[in-house]
Design an enzyme around this catalytic site. Structure first.
Site, PDB file in Angstrom:
ATOM      1  N   CYS A  30       0.833  -1.212   0.000  1.00 20.93           N
ATOM      2  CA  CYS A  30       0.000   0.000   0.000  1.00 20.93           C
ATOM      3  C   CYS A  30       0.870   1.265   0.000  1.00 20.93           C
ATOM      4  O   CYS A  30       1.556   1.555   0.976  1.00 20.93           O
ATOM      5  CB  CYS A  30      -0.907  -0.050   1.231  1.00 20.93           C
ATOM      6  N   CYS A  33       0.081   3.770   2.732  1.00 20.98           N
ATOM      7  CA  CYS A  33       0.548   3.233   4.027  1.00 20.98           C
ATOM      8  C   CYS A  33       2.032   3.541   4.217  1.00 20.98           C
ATOM      9  O   CYS A  33       2.473   3.870   5.314  1.00 20.98           O
ATOM     10  CB  CYS A  33       0.324   1.721   4.097  1.00 20.98           C
TER      11      CYS A  33
END
Length: 105
Positions: A30, A33
């Site tokens: 991600c 993230c």
């Protein structure tokens, strides 16, 4: 101990025993993230001894992600005395997280 990396087997014990906790639900693939990771690490240092700051990899802990209804990552969930008190979805500035932590210390 700044940021804990929690699995399903230890999650409940760590979160319910903490007066205040912040958990980042994330994944290695991600991009957002990865952008949030330095903020989480920094908060882990700043709140060490005051609040538990933890990360949960949703790929390795799908049961936790399902239990807390995490549909998008990153999702940061705040807990007080083991109960969810709020959440932030997506990348936000550090102040968005410290505001919740400071209000509940």
């Amino acid at each position: 101990m700044s940021v804990l990396h929690l699995s399903e087997s230890e999650f409940d014990a760590k979160i319910t025993s903490a007066p205040l906790a912040m958990v980042d639900f994330w994944a290695t693939w991600c991009g957002p993230c990865k952008m949030l990771a330095p903020v989480i690490e920094d908060l882990g240092g700043k709140y060490n001894g005051k609040a538990v700051v933890a990360k949960v990899d949703v790929d390795q802990n799908q049961g936790l992600a399902a239990r807390y209804g995490v549909m998008s990552i990153p999702t940061v969930v705040f807990f007080k005395d083991g109960k969810e008190i709020g959440r932030k979805v997506g990348v936000m500035p550090a102040g968005a997280y410290t505001q919740v932590l400071d209000a509940n210390l």
